[in-house]
Motif scaffolding. Sequence first.
Motif, PDB file in Angstrom:
ATOM      1  N   TRP A  52       0.863  -1.182   0.000  1.00 42.66           N
ATOM      2  CA  TRP A  52       0.000   0.000   0.000  1.00 42.66           C
ATOM      3  C   TRP A  52       0.901   1.233   0.000  1.00 42.66           C
ATOM      4  CZ3 TRP A  52      -5.420  -0.682   0.377  1.00 42.66           C
ATOM      5  CH2 TRP A  52      -5.836  -2.004   0.613  1.00 42.66           C
TER       6      TRP A  52
ATOM      7  N   PHE B 298     -10.388  -0.799  -1.577  1.00 45.95           N
ATOM      8  CA  PHE B 298     -10.217  -0.143  -0.284  1.00 45.95           C
ATOM      9  C   PHE B 298      -9.230   1.013  -0.390  1.00 45.95           C
ATOM     10  CE2 PHE B 298     -12.193  -3.994   1.057  1.00 45.95           C
ATOM     11  CZ  PHE B 298     -12.732  -3.764   2.316  1.00 45.95           C
TER      12      PHE B 298
ATOM     13  N   ASP C 265     -13.794  -5.582  12.862  1.00 46.19           N
ATOM     14  CA  ASP C 265     -13.693  -4.133  12.655  1.00 46.19           C
ATOM     15  C   ASP C 265     -13.571  -3.453  14.017  1.00 46.19           C
ATOM     16  OD1 ASP C 265     -14.140  -4.842  10.083  1.00 46.19           O
ATOM     17  OD2 ASP C 265     -16.202  -4.105   9.989  1.00 46.19           O
TER      18      ASP C 265
ATOM     19  N   TYR D 185     -10.672  -4.662   8.605  1.00 45.69           N
ATOM     20  CA  TYR D 185     -11.939  -4.505   7.897  1.00 45.69           C
ATOM     21  C   TYR D 185     -12.192  -5.594   6.852  1.00 45.69           C
ATOM     22  CZ  TYR D 185     -12.756   0.094   9.938  1.00 45.69           C
ATOM     23  OH  TYR D 185     -13.001   1.121  10.812  1.00 45.69           O
TER      24      TYR D 185
ATOM     25  N   GLY E 280      -3.603   1.253   7.633  1.00 43.42           N
ATOM     26  CA  GLY E 280      -3.693   2.628   8.130  1.00 43.42           C
ATOM     27  C   GLY E 280      -3.048   2.804   9.490  1.00 43.42           C
TER      28      GLY E 280
ATOM     29  N   PHE F 155      -7.387   3.338   2.792  1.00 39.50           N
ATOM     30  CA  PHE F 155      -7.322   3.484   4.238  1.00 39.50           C
ATOM     31  C   PHE F 155      -6.756   4.843   4.633  1.00 39.50           C
ATOM     32  CE2 PHE F 155      -7.155  -1.164   3.708  1.00 39.50           C
ATOM     33  CZ  PHE F 155      -8.222  -1.523   4.525  1.00 39.50           C
TER      34      PHE F 155
ATOM     35  N   VAL G 128      -6.639   3.816  10.290  1.00 38.97           N
ATOM     36  CA  VAL G 128      -7.813   2.994   9.977  1.00 38.97           C
ATOM     37  C   VAL G 128      -7.365   1.682   9.349  1.00 38.97           C
ATOM     38  CG1 VAL G 128      -9.947   2.852   8.655  1.00 38.97           C
ATOM     39  CG2 VAL G 128      -9.242   5.035   9.654  1.00 38.97           C
ATOM     40  N   GLY G 129      -7.842   0.558   9.897  1.00 40.62           N
ATOM     41  CA  GLY G 129      -7.475  -0.743   9.366  1.00 40.62           C
ATOM     42  C   GLY G 129      -6.006  -1.058   9.630  1.00 40.62           C
TER      43      GLY G 129
ATOM     44  N   THR H 176      -4.816   9.100   1.572  1.00 40.47           N
ATOM     45  CA  THR H 176      -5.160   7.734   1.960  1.00 40.47           C
ATOM     46  C   THR H 176      -4.108   6.772   1.430  1.00 40.47           C
ATOM     47  OG1 THR H 176      -6.482   7.312  -0.029  1.00 40.47           O
ATOM     48  CG2 THR H 176      -7.623   8.288   1.872  1.00 40.47           C
TER      49      THR H 176
END
Length: 642
Positions: free
Chosen positions: A325, A402, A431, A435, A412, A404, A408-409, A332
């Motif tokens: 990622w 997705f 979650d 996720y 993330g 992130f 988050v997640g 993001t």
Amino acid sequence: MQQTITQKTQELSVANQRLQQEISERKLIATKLNSFTQQVDTIFESLPDIVLIINEEKNIQIAPTKAISWNVDDTNLLDLMIQEFFHEDTEETWFALARQVLETQETTNFDYSLRINEQEIWFSAKISPFTESSVVWVARDITARQQAEEALRESEERYRELFEKSADGIVFTDIEGRFLNCNASYQRMLGYSLLELQQKTFSEITPSKWHSMEAEIVEKQIIAKGYTDTYKKEYIRKDGTVFPIEISAYCQKNQAGQPERMWAIVRDISDAVAAATQRQLAEQETHLLLSTTQAITHAGDIKSALGSILGLICQYIGWDFAEAWIPAADGTLKYTTHWCKTPHEPSFTTKDKSFICDSRLRSDFGAVRLNSESLPHVEADSRLSRQYFNTFEAFRQASETFAFAPGVGLPGRIWSSKQPEWMGDIADTTDPIFYRTQLAINAGLRAGFGVPIVDNNQVLAVMVFFKCSPSVRQWRVVELVSAIAAQLSALIGRKQAEQALQASQRRYQTLIEASPVFIFHADASGNCVYANQRMSELLGISVEESLNSGWASSLHPDDRDRIFTQWSETVAAKEPFKSEYRFLRPDGKVTWVIGQGLPEKGPDGEVIGYIGTITDISDRKQAEAALRDSEQRYRMLFESMD
């Protein structure tokens, strides 16, 4: 008397008509001059450099280049640079450079930086004599080059540290086996100094019973495949003792694809019974570090590099699926690339150097190409193989949707914390911890962990790995992948800087080729090294024909000897070149030009060439000739009236 008055009146009328014509011609000249001035202003406005004219009284004039509106974080770089000229810490140094150039009448270079908030912008200034009392200061942004050079230095330091501190011997030889270089471990292993080894070949330190076997390995593995399977043999120390070693050798090829030299990792396995496992792990990790480093170095882009790295790591640690990622412009993390292991994927071992998947299974980004045509033909369990691919493919396709945010997640949180994170059993994770729990379970994935790639406190990418069975936290795996991430951070940063530098160089080359100015680069002998397309149009010959001494054939015969003499004198004096002369095109057209060039000097201060421009001044020459004729006619008229 009346006849005389009439005659004079007629002469005055004719003179008046001529005067009006000359006034019109002068207006035309003024119009052309104004047009030329506008063209010069346009050229200046397209230049990316900051150009300043500085005189002895510390007055600074700013040329209207494109850099006038250059802002970083709402700060104008030109304003900041002018302030530095009068800052108490830099004023004396900067103006001293200008005085030095005026005194010596020689161009000098000066690298410096301006800091805006946390960002450092680097410039390279070329300071040259302009008039008797002023200099021209041309500053170019070299931030990308500085960053690339710094990243390269850090990378080379890491290479040197790996080379010198490796417990294993690392040795380089030419293709005939003569020693070129080796690390300290290799020298201690054999008891020879580097200078002593450079007088020998590897056959001379190998017992004769191994010679035929090793010759076959060199021919059928190193030369043919580019590497060897790890094999064992013996060495002879300087004191005559014979000891067993384990060696993995590789071939380095030149640009023509021909073998050029060999290098090897050599290990003393005298204590192999007690330390075999530990040594095997250390060797494998060394191979992994070298392979991942090479993947970054040789990859065409960051996505391709990450795809290869994911595969190398997965095969080494025995995990089944990996993804990368990368931070996007919208703030993001976006899914970039992945790698997955087939049921028949070879393991990462010293006896099998197939570190990456079969090329038929890999996409342009280094990931496995998942479709039915690319599945390997395995009769015994083809249905299992197809099912295995399909479940991973579904997980991959869903993951691509997705994005992130920080914190988050799993990706993330790693992005935000800049720390590794482990999930022992995805089935127990919900979650907002993870996720994609149900998607992962459907794909048969049960354990996962992620590691960030961080450079200068900035996350360049997040690597996430999955396994098809639950797993307690494996500290050695996390530490190994974290070490690889640390090793790769500078290399990825360097590649990004290199790509930015290459893009900048392409833009600069495009600007040169699109420039309306005739631009040339010549060596000290006057041979043309480079000429842009406009130069070719001026001479009436192709760019290729104008190179070396070809341009000189276009010099007007009446100017040729003068220009050659002036060029030689200018080179000897190490001064800028400037002269007006004519070109005679193949079609017979004569063009007046003014050639100007600044000397390019080598490390010893000697002139090695000139970089400059040629300006068409035919219109000016015609106007000057017309003006001279007009003035002569005026004088003749007034003399006749007297």
